[in-house]
Design an enzyme around this catalytic site. Structure first.
Site, PDB file in Angstrom:
ATOM      1  CG  HIS A  80      -1.844  86.154  47.219  1.00 58.44           C
ATOM      2  ND1 HIS A  80      -0.944  85.999  46.186  1.00 58.44           N
ATOM      3  CD2 HIS A  80      -3.066  86.187  46.646  1.00 58.44           C
ATOM      4  CE1 HIS A  80      -1.601  85.935  45.046  1.00 58.44           C
ATOM      5  NE2 HIS A  80      -2.894  86.043  45.289  1.00 58.44           N
ATOM      6  CG  ASP A 159      -2.706  77.425  39.418  1.00 61.62           C
ATOM      7  OD1 ASP A 159      -3.947  77.490  39.307  1.00 61.62           O
ATOM      8  OD2 ASP A 159      -1.975  78.419  39.335  1.00 61.62           O
ATOM      9  NE  ARG A 166     -10.000  78.300  36.447  1.00 63.16           N
ATOM     10  CZ  ARG A 166      -9.377  79.054  37.361  1.00 63.16           C
ATOM     11  NH1 ARG A 166      -8.152  78.792  37.755  1.00 63.16           N
ATOM     12  NH2 ARG A 166      -9.998  80.077  37.903  1.00 63.16           N
ATOM     13  CB  SER A 181      -6.146  78.988  40.896  1.00 67.48           C
ATOM     14  OG  SER A 181      -5.136  79.698  40.238  1.00 67.48           O
ATOM     15  CE  LYS A 185      -1.362  80.670  41.502  1.00 66.71           C
ATOM     16  NZ  LYS A 185      -1.933  81.248  40.314  1.00 66.71           N
TER      17      LYS A 185
END
Ligand code: URA
Length: 441
Positions: A80, A159, A166, A181, A185
């Site tokens: 990621h 989320d 947010r 967050s 995921k």
């Protein structure tokens, strides 16, 4: 909910029950946005402990579908990136890791704002789709070794709702909230191990290096607490990654990289992240051995073939991998010339992303259409010598007015000075899961 907000406002620690009560209630719509935003603001100021952050992450991960990847043979390793300009890493690294025997089962998103998404880039291959069922996804990974699908609506819905809240209540940039967050995921997407690429610099979410380190540490701790092997690499995003910025242009650069002709920084990133993926996935014993395997699959062409196989398996035209001139091209291609001689001192990286957005290569709102063919290919990067009148980059556009706007903005983003700048390392450091190996470059 009132008591929970009060407790956090006063600096108290929320219990597992309180965090679960909030996440479940908010996901179901039983807790209103105004109470959730008050809590987010209280967390923003009072922060959360490691335990609270881990609890929030798990509660958000479990708020929807937890993808079961047990049908895939082997250790699943996910990668990621926190996102940046010209970040086409998954396009090259995915096939490289798969060619080395690591099952790559990845969920990706579309781009919003100046950073592009992997799915948009992949759609440069005619016919390519990421709309796979879970069964097709798992079957493709088992057959081909790699599959990439779009995030399902039910992946960490808590989320999704909270991130949107947010975003409009000035509570995004809290380290625990960002880390939970992202990791919620990743955990819901089912991988056994996670390799994180945390970017730092003017084109990154974390502009300051110390913030990138803090975010990386926080995420590695969450991954470890959740029983997943996790490592983080902190890499430079003070200038675009590689040379190409823009969807089809980045695909072309990823293909060139798999043919052994990639830009140095991009190859270094693929090898650094990839070697950690191979070790985490037990395809290699040492980082050195892993790197050699990754170099081999480029040299012998198997990573390039894997990309073609992957594109075909998801409905795309795999022949484009061998004939990238078949990718969409823009009608206007012209150089942007250097206004002065000297050295490139620095580049405002997010501004280069904005140029691509102006040309039509990015999304201003989540429903805008994008032009896959436009963007920029840099010829000069930070530290490079340059003569006045030499091309700094090539602009690819389909609209003269947009081309002129982007060119002006591009020139304002480049700073040329007489003396060369101090050279900074591209990889700033690595944190591995035991925290024994915190290498600061
Ligand atoms: N990316 C995310 O997914 N979440 C954040 O909070 C910030 C960046």
């Amino acid at each position: 909910m009132y008591d929970i907000i009060m407790k956090k406002r006063g600096g108290g620690r929320l219990s597992r029950e309180e965090i679960r009560f909030f996440v479940e209630g908010y996901t179901k719509g039983e807790i209103p946005d105004y109470q959730a935003s008050a809590l987010m603001m209280a967390i923003y100021f009072q922060k959360m402990t490691e335990e609270e952050t881990a609890e929030l992450t798990m509660a958000m991960a479990e708020s929807g579908d937890m993808l079961d990847l047990s049908g895939i043979h082997g250790i699943k390793v996910d990668k990621h990136s926190t996102g940046g300009v010209g970040d086409k890493t998954s396009l090259a690294l995915g096939p490289m890791a798969a060619a080395c025997g690591i099952p790559v089962a990845k969920m990706s998103g579309r781009g919003l704002g100046h950073t592009g998404g992997t799915i948009d880039k992949l759609e440069s291959f005619p016919g390519f789709t990421t709309a796979l069922t879970k069964e097709q996804f798992i079957d493709n990974v088992n057959r081909v070794g790699i599959a990439i699908m779009g995030q399902t609506a039910d992946l960490a819905p808590a989320d999704k709702k909270l991130y949107a809240l947010r975003d409009v209540t000035a509570t995004v940039d809290n380290m625990s909230l960002i880390a939970s967050s992202i990791m919620s995921k990743k955990l819901a997407a089912g991988a056994d191990a996670i390799v994180l690429d945390v970017k730092t610099g003017s084109g990154a979410f974390m502009k300051e290096e110390q913030d990138a380190w803090a975010l990386a540490e926080e995420m590695v701790k969450i991954g470890k607490n959740a029983g997943r092997r996790t490592a983080a690499v902190i890499s430079d995003m003070d200038q675009p990654l590689g040379c190409a910025v823009g969807n089809a242009l980045e695909v072309r650069e990823a293909i060139e990289t798999l043919k052994g002709n990639g830009p140095e920084d991009f190859l270094e990133l693929c090898l650094t992240l990839g070697s950690r993926m191979l070790v985490a996935g037990e395809a290699a014993e040492t980082l050195g051995q892993a790197e050699e395997m990754l170099r081999t699959v480029i040299r012998d062409g198997s990573a390039l073939r894997k990309l073609a196989e992957f594109v075909e398996a998801q409905g795309g035209d795999g022949d484009v991998v061998y004939n990238p001139e078949r990718l969409q091209t823009a009608s206007i291609v012209r150089p942007i010339l250097a206004p002065a001689s000297g050295y490139v001192d620095h580049i405002l990286c997010d501004e280069i992303g904005m140029c691509s957005l102006i040309l039509g290569g990015g999304r201003e709102t989540k429903d805008s259409a994008i032009d896959l063919s436009v963007g920029l290919v840099l010829c000069k990067k930070t530290g490079d010598p340059v003569r006045a009148g030499e091309p700094l980059a090539y602009l690819h556009a389909n609209d003269e007015k947009k081309a002129q706007m982007a060119e002006q903005r591009f020139l304002n983003a480049y700073s040329i000075k007489e003396a060369p700048p101090e050279k900074k390392k591209f990889i700033r450091g690595i944190i591995d899961q035991s925290f024994e190996h915190i290498h600061r470059a």
